[in-house]
Motif scaffolding. Structure first.
Motif, PDB file in Angstrom:
ATOM      1  N   ASP A   1      90.786  80.497  23.620  1.00 21.66           N
ATOM      2  CA  ASP A   1      92.136  80.782  24.128  1.00 21.66           C
ATOM      3  C   ASP A   1      93.176  79.936  23.396  1.00 21.66           C
ATOM      4  O   ASP A   1      94.272  80.414  23.067  1.00 21.66           O
ATOM      5  N   MET A   2      92.827  78.677  23.159  1.00 21.80           N
ATOM      6  CA  MET A   2      93.761  77.787  22.468  1.00 21.80           C
ATOM      7  C   MET A   2      93.962  78.225  21.024  1.00 21.80           C
ATOM      8  O   MET A   2      95.061  78.108  20.469  1.00 21.80           O
ATOM      9  N   LEU A   3      92.912  78.748  20.394  1.00 22.62           N
ATOM     10  CA  LEU A   3      93.033  79.269  19.031  1.00 22.62           C
ATOM     11  C   LEU A   3      93.998  80.450  19.005  1.00 22.62           C
ATOM     12  O   LEU A   3      94.849  80.545  18.113  1.00 22.62           O
ATOM     13  N   ASP A   4      93.874  81.348  19.985  1.00 23.95           N
ATOM     14  CA  ASP A   4      94.797  82.492  20.066  1.00 23.95           C
ATOM     15  C   ASP A   4      96.232  82.014  20.276  1.00 23.95           C
ATOM     16  O   ASP A   4      97.169  82.529  19.659  1.00 23.95           O
ATOM     17  N   GLU A   5      96.400  81.025  21.168  1.00 24.70           N
ATOM     18  CA  GLU A   5      97.751  80.481  21.423  1.00 24.70           C
ATOM     19  C   GLU A   5      98.333  79.872  20.156  1.00 24.70           C
ATOM     20  O   GLU A   5      99.525  80.046  19.849  1.00 24.70           O
ATOM     21  N   MET A   6      97.502  79.199  19.427  1.00 27.37           N
ATOM     22  CA  MET A   6      97.925  78.558  18.183  1.00 27.37           C
ATOM     23  C   MET A   6      98.482  79.591  17.208  1.00 27.37           C
ATOM     24  O   MET A   6      99.569  79.422  16.639  1.00 27.37           O
ATOM     25  N   ILE A   7      97.749  80.672  17.027  1.00 31.44           N
ATOM     26  CA  ILE A   7      98.153  81.705  16.067  1.00 31.44           C
ATOM     27  C   ILE A   7      99.397  82.438  16.559  1.00 31.44           C
ATOM     28  O   ILE A   7     100.310  82.743  15.785  1.00 31.44           O
ATOM     29  N   LEU A   8      99.468  82.707  17.884  1.00 32.20           N
ATOM     30  CA  LEU A   8     100.645  83.376  18.449  1.00 32.20           C
ATOM     31  C   LEU A   8     101.907  82.532  18.287  1.00 32.20           C
ATOM     32  O   LEU A   8     103.012  83.068  18.168  1.00 32.20           O
ATOM     33  N   ASN A   9     101.748  81.217  18.274  1.00 25.89           N
ATOM     34  CA  ASN A   9     102.892  80.319  18.087  1.00 25.89           C
ATOM     35  C   ASN A   9     103.247  80.120  16.619  1.00 25.89           C
ATOM     36  O   ASN A   9     104.093  79.278  16.290  1.00 25.89           O
ATOM     37  N   GLY A  10     102.588  80.871  15.745  1.00 24.46           N
ATOM     38  CA  GLY A  10     102.918  80.813  14.330  1.00 24.46           C
ATOM     39  C   GLY A  10     102.307  79.646  13.589  1.00 24.46           C
ATOM     40  O   GLY A  10     102.743  79.305  12.488  1.00 24.46           O
ATOM     41  N   ILE A  11     101.282  79.021  14.193  1.00 24.39           N
ATOM     42  CA  ILE A  11     100.594  77.904  13.552  1.00 24.39           C
ATOM     43  C   ILE A  11      99.271  78.423  13.010  1.00 24.39           C
ATOM     44  O   ILE A  11      98.374  78.788  13.779  1.00 24.39           O
ATOM     45  N   CYS A  12      99.142  78.465  11.707  1.00 24.23           N
ATOM     46  CA  CYS A  12      97.938  79.027  11.084  1.00 24.23           C
ATOM     47  C   CYS A  12      96.864  77.948  10.926  1.00 24.23           C
ATOM     48  O   CYS A  12      97.107  76.926  10.279  1.00 24.23           O
ATOM     49  N   PRO A  13      95.680  78.146  11.509  1.00 27.30           N
ATOM     50  CA  PRO A  13      94.595  77.166  11.316  1.00 27.30           C
ATOM     51  C   PRO A  13      94.180  77.122   9.856  1.00 27.30           C
ATOM     52  O   PRO A  13      94.260  78.126   9.149  1.00 27.30           O
ATOM     53  N   ASP A  14      93.743  75.962   9.400  1.00 25.93           N
ATOM     54  CA  ASP A  14      93.255  75.867   8.028  1.00 25.93           C
ATOM     55  C   ASP A  14      91.770  76.229   7.980  1.00 25.93           C
ATOM     56  O   ASP A  14      91.115  76.406   9.016  1.00 25.93           O
ATOM     57  N   ILE A  15      91.253  76.324   6.771  1.00 25.80           N
ATOM     58  CA  ILE A  15      89.895  76.838   6.583  1.00 25.80           C
ATOM     59  C   ILE A  15      88.856  75.909   7.201  1.00 25.80           C
ATOM     60  O   ILE A  15      87.818  76.361   7.710  1.00 25.80           O
ATOM     61  N   GLN A  16      89.118  74.590   7.202  1.00 23.22           N
ATOM     62  CA  GLN A  16      88.127  73.676   7.767  1.00 23.22           C
ATOM     63  C   GLN A  16      88.062  73.755   9.289  1.00 23.22           C
ATOM     64  O   GLN A  16      87.021  73.485   9.895  1.00 23.22           O
TER      65      GLN A  16
END
Length: 659
Positions: free
Chosen positions: A511-526
């Motif tokens: 859920d936190m990963l989805d929230e992160m992406i919805l807020n425009g914060i792109c996770p890095d590859i690691q």
């Protein structure tokens, strides 16, 4: 009945006798022990060590203080070890060792011998060093043993390159894998010897052989670049470090700030000052003095309180003064360490010996006697001293007691550096109640925490399995560090995701990963590689596939290390067919696996009866292709792209030298 009474009486008499013997032993032990507390013992030892430091600096041939000190009742291996470490030269250290040979009650320990070896190595006394090593190996000092890394450090300090390389080659034959510090030592030695291309080669070998560079590795690289006049490239690597989860150190900041000041590039200095505050790093005294000069010249207008304490030596700290050509004992006076000696050119000043680790160990019980002795010592408490003390407490309770006690000492006020130090220590031990109290205090007083502290607290809550506390800090307390840049917010999300997986909070992590992406914060590859490894180990292949699809959708390019994580995860989950498809994708992308991953895939395919696919993997690379021993990268911390970028910046600086 009478027999039972006799038996009971006999048992009671035995109990009384045992208690009496124990009491007598305690009384005798107390009578032998003249120290009311461990802190008192520490203080007496410190005074004796200072006396040895003075005696070792005397040039008077008639000096009789050393023989007197050798008969002191407190003489032990601890005192000798620190006296040797404080020796001004190898000759003075050897003179102390020779004098100790005449003291029957003293015998060397591993600590004293290691201290002597270090002094000899740093002085370049290779012949004496090798003779000492031979004596230790010959058991002339009992069962003292020498570790492999100790030998490497000593020979490197002595700049004996051939011995260092010979040791590493010998170790490689037996163990195949070297630790990161081994590479660091060789890199630093090559820098000292001016062998630029060799430093780059060792760094590449470190990566190729699967050792992950640490903050010291990058410190060596940054110092090397600055020393070679490559300040821009040093700054480029410095900027990448947070993305690789590598800690930026005081040494790195000091080298860069002082170099930029020297070149009068003050805008870069201001950026570094801001980043230093974000990282919560207390500047060194030399850096603070350089910044103070910059401020006095009008180039730094802000009133930066974070180097307030360090711009000048604290006048409350007394120095030991002594004459180097007399037999006088030390005399204490309020002498500033930067005050010139004037007409007394024969006077030398030393700061009193202090070991925060030993003092913290003496305080572990935090008894009334220990506290009373500490108060009687009249230490000058500074931010730097308190931070060093807090770093060395192993018990969070003792650290907290000290933190509260020192707040009431004359002339001392806690600042954000001491507060962040205690907060991270408490978070590491799961003391959420005390961390919450400090956060409430910070909010009430309007203080600002460094961003690095918020992130560390979340990381440590993951280690101590406090997912709720980590979420609370992320959701409610992260604004205590002020505005957070987009890249830093990505790092904070990544820390939270890692903490949640450590606590087994799988659904909340997604859920936190989805929230992160919805807020425009792109996770890095690691971050993705860390999540994929976690869910693949759980056998949740569906979630792993979903995460891999997200990587593609976001537009990230999977690197070889990410493919390796997925292939290994599928193989361990007995999904070799899926692993084989990934292997094909990897090959079509022009990437190659490491030899261990290829062997695991072949073995897994054979086990699942997929012989044709196993043969195809075996035949994928001809005999001329040598697969790497390891792939650069690490889950949660660093991608192969970042490591490649750092290596390219570094190697290009010395390409003309054959690097």
């Amino acid at each position: 009945m009478l027999m039972m009474k006799k038996k009971t009486l006999y048992c009671n008499l035995n109990l009384v006798n045992r208690l009496t013997q124990q009491l007598q032993l305690q009384v005798r032990s107390y009578a032998r022990d003249p120290f009311p507390s461990k802190v008192s013992h520490y203080l007496l030892r410190a005074k004796l060590i200072d006396s040895f430091r003075i005696a070792l600096r005397s040039t008077n041939p008639n000096n009789t203080s050393l023989p007197t000190l050798l008969n002191h009742r407190l003489l032990d291996s601890f005192v000798v070890t620190h006296s040797l470490r404080s020796a001004p030269s190898a000759d003075s250290a050897l003179s102390l060792v020779q004098a100790l040979d005449k003291v029957p009650r003293f015998s060397h320990t591993q600590h004293t011998l290691y201290a002597l070896a270090t002094v000899l190595a740093k002085s370049g006394r290779i012949a004496e060093l090798k003779a000492l090593i031979d004596d230790i190996r010959a058991k002339k000092f009992g069962n003292v043993r020498i570790g492999f890394m100790d030998l490497v450090r000593w020979y490197a300090a002595a700049r004996d390159l051939d011995s260092v390389i010979g040791l590493l080659d010998e170790y490689r034959v037996e163990n195949k894998h070297l630790c990161t510090e081994s590479y660091n030592i060789v890199m630093a030695l090559y820098v000292q010897l001016g062998k630029d291309s060799e430093v780059v080669r060792v760094f590449k070998r470190m990566i190729d052989e699967g050792s992950l560079p640490n903050c010291r590795s990058y410190t060596i690289i940054i110092e090397h670049l600055v020393k070679s006049g490559k300040l821009f490239e040093a700054m480029e690597i410095f900027k990448v470090l947070p993305l690789m989860r590598a800690k930026r150190t005081l040494k790195q900041y000091s080298v860069l700030i002082e170099s930029f000041i020297g070149e009068k590039r003050f805008e870069e200095v201001k950026i570094l000052i801001h980043e230093m505050q974000v990282d919560g790093i207390l500047p060194s005294r030399t850096t603070s003095l350089a910044l103070q000069r910059m401020k006095e010249e009008g180039f730094l207008k802000e009133n930066h309180e974070f180097f307030r304490e360090n711009t000048m030596p604290d006048e409350r700290i007394k120095s030991i003064r002594y004459s180097i050509d007399s037999d006088d004992e030390e005399e204490e006076g309020e002498v500033d360490e930067n005050v010139s000696h004037g007409d007394h050119v024969d006077k030398v000043q030393l700061k009193p010996w202090l070991d925060p680790r030993a003092l913290a160990n003496a305080l572990q019980s935090w008894s009334a006697d220990e506290v009373a002795a500490l108060e009687g010592a009249n230490f000058v408490w500074t931010t730097r001293f308190v931070c060093k003390m807090l770093r060395n407490f192993s018990s969070p309770e003792t650290a907290w007691n000290f933190f509260c006690w020192v707040a009431n000492q004359p002339g001392f006020i806690h600042d954000i550096y001491t507060v962040q130090r205690i907060m991270t220590l408490l978070a590491r031990h799961g003391r959420t109640d005390l961390v919450d109290r400090l956060i409430s205090k910070i909010r009430t007083e309007g203080l600002r925490l460094p961003f690095s502290t918020i992130r560390l607290i979340i990381d440590f809550y993951g280690i101590s399995k406090n997912a709720d506390a980590a979420l609370r800090v992320f959701n409610h307390d992260r604004m205590l560090c002020g505005p957070i840049s987009k890249s830093n917010l990505m790092l904070l999300y990544s820390s939270l995701l890692r903490a949640l997986t450590k606590c087994g909070r799988n659904f909340e992590a997604l859920d936190m990963l989805d929230e992160m992406i919805l807020n425009g914060i792109c996770p890095d590859i690691q971050t993705f590689s860390g999540l994929m490894q976690y869910f693949s180990q759980l056998g949740d292949i569906k979630t792993v596939q979903k995460l891999f699809s997200m990587v593609r959708q976001i537009g990230l390019e999977p690197d070889a290390y990410l493919f390796k994580v997925l292939i290994q995860g599928y193989c361990k989950s007995k999904r070799a067919a899926l692993a084989w498809r990934l292997f094909e994708d990897m090959k079509n992308s022009g990437l190659v696996p490491d030899s261990a991953t290829k062997e695991l895939l072949v073995k897994s395919l054979w086990k699942e009866g997929r012989r044709r696919e196993a043969a195809a993997v075996e035949e994928s690379y001809d005999l001329n292709v040598v697969l790497p021993l390891a792939l650069p990268g690490h889950v949660w911390t660093v991608s192969s792209a970042d490591l490649t970028r750092v290596y390219n910046i570094y190697s290009n600086c010395f390409a003309s030298n054959g690097g």
